[in-house]
Scaffold this motif. Structure first.
Motif, mmCIF file in Angstrom:
data_model
loop_
_atom_site.group_PDB
_atom_site.id
_atom_site.type_symbol
_atom_site.label_atom_id
_atom_site.label_comp_id
_atom_site.label_asym_id
_atom_site.label_seq_id
_atom_site.Cartn_x
_atom_site.Cartn_y
_atom_site.Cartn_z
ATOM 1 N N GLU A 191 67.546 -14.652 9.418
ATOM 2 C CA GLU A 191 67.727 -13.587 8.428
ATOM 3 C C GLU A 191 67.502 -14.090 7.017
ATOM 4 O OE1 GLU A 191 71.254 -11.336 8.696
ATOM 5 O OE2 GLU A 191 71.011 -10.870 10.808
ATOM 6 N N HIS A 192 68.093 -15.228 6.686
ATOM 7 C CA HIS A 192 67.969 -15.788 5.343
ATOM 8 C C HIS A 192 67.469 -17.218 5.469
ATOM 9 C CE1 HIS A 192 70.138 -12.353 3.795
ATOM 10 N NE2 HIS A 192 71.090 -12.585 4.681
ATOM 11 N N PHE A 193 66.417 -17.516 4.771
ATOM 12 C CA PHE A 193 65.868 -18.856 4.867
ATOM 13 C C PHE A 193 65.034 -19.149 3.636
ATOM 14 C CE2 PHE A 193 62.591 -16.100 6.326
ATOM 15 C CZ PHE A 193 61.440 -16.658 5.818
ATOM 16 N N LEU A 194 64.763 -20.416 3.437
ATOM 17 C CA LEU A 194 63.837 -20.861 2.413
ATOM 18 C C LEU A 194 63.161 -22.116 2.949
ATOM 19 C CD1 LEU A 194 64.320 -21.020 -1.383
ATOM 20 C CD2 LEU A 194 63.438 -23.010 -0.176
ATOM 21 N N TYR A 195 61.851 -22.078 3.023
ATOM 22 C CA TYR A 195 61.099 -23.246 3.458
ATOM 23 C C TYR A 195 60.519 -23.951 2.245
ATOM 24 C CZ TYR A 195 61.120 -22.212 8.469
ATOM 25 O OH TYR A 195 61.482 -22.008 9.773
ATOM 26 N N GLN A 196 60.652 -25.262 2.232
ATOM 27 C CA GLN A 196 59.990 -26.074 1.222
ATOM 28 C C GLN A 196 58.720 -26.634 1.852
ATOM 29 O OE1 GLN A 196 61.488 -26.349 -1.765
ATOM 30 N NE2 GLN A 196 60.044 -27.699 -2.813
ATOM 31 N N ALA A 197 57.569 -26.376 1.223
ATOM 32 C CA ALA A 197 56.293 -26.850 1.741
ATOM 33 C C ALA A 197 55.842 -28.057 0.934
ATOM 34 C CB ALA A 197 55.253 -25.750 1.657
ATOM 35 N N PHE A 198 55.378 -29.097 1.647
ATOM 36 C CA PHE A 198 54.867 -30.312 1.005
ATOM 37 C C PHE A 198 53.432 -30.525 1.476
ATOM 38 C CE2 PHE A 198 59.431 -30.738 1.429
ATOM 39 C CZ PHE A 198 59.818 -31.147 0.161
ATOM 40 N N LEU A 199 52.519 -30.709 0.529
ATOM 41 C CA LEU A 199 51.110 -30.952 0.838
ATOM 42 C C LEU A 199 50.737 -32.354 0.390
ATOM 43 C CD1 LEU A 199 49.276 -27.663 -0.237
ATOM 44 C CD2 LEU A 199 49.838 -28.405 2.077
ATOM 45 N N SER A 200 50.079 -33.091 1.278
ATOM 46 C CA SER A 200 49.554 -34.416 0.924
ATOM 47 C C SER A 200 48.132 -34.535 1.462
ATOM 48 C CB SER A 200 50.440 -35.526 1.504
ATOM 49 O OG SER A 200 50.526 -35.407 2.916
ATOM 50 N N CYS A 201 47.255 -35.205 0.706
ATOM 51 C CA CYS A 201 45.842 -35.324 1.068
ATOM 52 C C CYS A 201 45.455 -36.795 1.175
ATOM 53 C CB CYS A 201 44.956 -34.657 0.018
ATOM 54 S SG CYS A 201 45.375 -32.966 -0.380
ATOM 55 N N THR A 202 44.511 -37.085 2.049
ATOM 56 C CA THR A 202 43.962 -38.430 2.167
ATOM 57 C C THR A 202 42.448 -38.352 2.225
ATOM 58 O OG1 THR A 202 44.157 -38.364 4.582
ATOM 59 C CG2 THR A 202 45.990 -39.329 3.382
ATOM 60 N N ASP A 203 41.801 -39.477 1.854
ATOM 61 C CA ASP A 203 40.346 -39.527 1.953
ATOM 62 C C ASP A 203 39.943 -40.072 3.313
ATOM 63 O OD1 ASP A 203 40.787 -42.267 1.867
ATOM 64 O OD2 ASP A 203 40.154 -42.482 -0.226
ATOM 65 N N GLY A 204 38.659 -40.324 3.500
ATOM 66 C CA GLY A 204 38.169 -40.777 4.800
ATOM 67 C C GLY A 204 38.718 -42.110 5.242
#
Length: 236
Positions: A191-204
Motif C-alpha cells: 500500500e505504501h512504499f518508496l523505492y530508491q533506484a541506483f544506476l551505475s554504468c561501466t565501459d567494455g
C-alpha cells in the motif's frame, strides 16, 4: 417502346455502399481527432498535453504483463531535449486515447538520461525504466531498486532489493542515431512504499563511468520512485 424496368440494388451492393460510407465517416472523424483510429494518435495527444515539441517514436510495443495493459500500446518517444514514455489504450466508443505518461528533460553531461513510470492494477505493480545513452563508452549499466519504506514514509526500513543489469543486448539504436533502453521490473504490491533506484554504468573493460555531481563525480546516480509518479488502472 417499353420502359426498361430498374432492378433494385442487391443486398451485397447495398451493404458495400453503407460500409464505404461508414469507413469514410470514420476516417473523417480520425483526421479531425474525434475518433482516433491509430494508437499513435493517443500517444501524440499525451505529448501535446505534456507541452513537448514534436517527437519521433523510437520504440512501441504491447506488454501483456499486467491485465490492465493488454489492450494498450506503449510508446517511447524522443527529441533532442526530452524523452516521453506513454501508453495508448483502445475503447470502442472513444477510439485510441492516451492514459498515462512519464517525461524526462535531457540534461547535459550525463552518461545516461534515465526516466521511469510505475503502473499498477489488481494483478500487480511494475515500473518501466527508460532512457537514452549519451556516453558511447557505456557498455553495461545496473539498476538496483531498494524498498526503503513500508508505512507511508514515517519510518525508513530497508525491506528488500531488486537488481537488473542491462547489457548491449538490451540497448537499441533508433533512427535518430541515439542509443536507448527500455525495460520493466515487477514490484511487490504494498500500500505504501518508496523505492530508491541506483544506476551505475561501466565501459567494455568493466571500469565505472562517472556521473557529474555538485562537488565531485560519482560512480552511482540515484532517484526515488514513489506512488505519486504512478498510474493505477482501476477498471481492471
Amino acid at each position: 417502346m417499353k420502359k426498361r424496368r430498374k432492378t433494385p440494388p442487391s443486398r451485397r451492393r447495398t451493404a458495400l455502399k453503407w460500409l464505404g460510407a461508414l469507413v469514410s465517416l470514420m476516417l473523417f472523424f480520425s483526421v479531425c481527432g474525434i475518433y482516433p483510429l491509430l494508437p499513435r494518435q493517443g500517444a501524440e495527444y499525451m505529448r501535446q498535453c505534456a507541452g513537448i515539441a514534436p517527437m519521433e517514436v523510437v520504440k512501441s510495443f504491447y506488454d501483456p504483463t499486467l491485465v490492465g495493459m493488454r489492450t494498450s500500446r506503449i510508446y517511447l518517444m524522443a527529441n533532442e531535449d526530452a524523452l516521453l514514455l506513454t501508453a495508448s489504450r483502445f475503447h470502442p466508443l472513444m477510439g485510441w486515447s492516451g492514459f498515462w505518461k512519464g517525461a524526462v528533460a535531457v540534461k547535459e553531461g550525463l552518461p545516461v538520461q534515465p526516466g521511469y513510470h510505475m503502473v499498477s492494477d489488481r494483478s500487480g505493480k511494475m515500473v518501466y525504466l527508460y532512457g537514452r545513452v549519451d556516453d558511447p563508452n557505456v557498455s553495461t549499466f545496473t539498476c538496483t531498486l531498494t524498498l526503503v519504506s513500508e508505512d507511508g514514509g514515517q519510518e525508513w526500513i530497508p525491506a528488500g532489493t531488486i537488481q537488473k543489469t542491462v547489457g548491449q543486448d538490451a540497448l537499441f539504436t533508433a533512427g535518430d542515431g541515439h542509443t536507448y533502453f527500455l525495460f520493466s521490473i515487477s514490484l511487490e504490491s504494498k500500500e505504501h512504499f518508496l523505492y530508491q533506484a541506483f544506476l551505475s554504468c561501466t565501459d567494455g573493460s568493466g571500469n565505472p563511468i562517472l556521473w557529474p555531481g555538485r562537488y565531485q563525480e560519482h560512480s552511482t546516480a540515484s532517484f526515488e520512485i514513489q506512488e505519486s509518479t504512478s498510474t493505477s488502472i482501476l477498471n481492471n
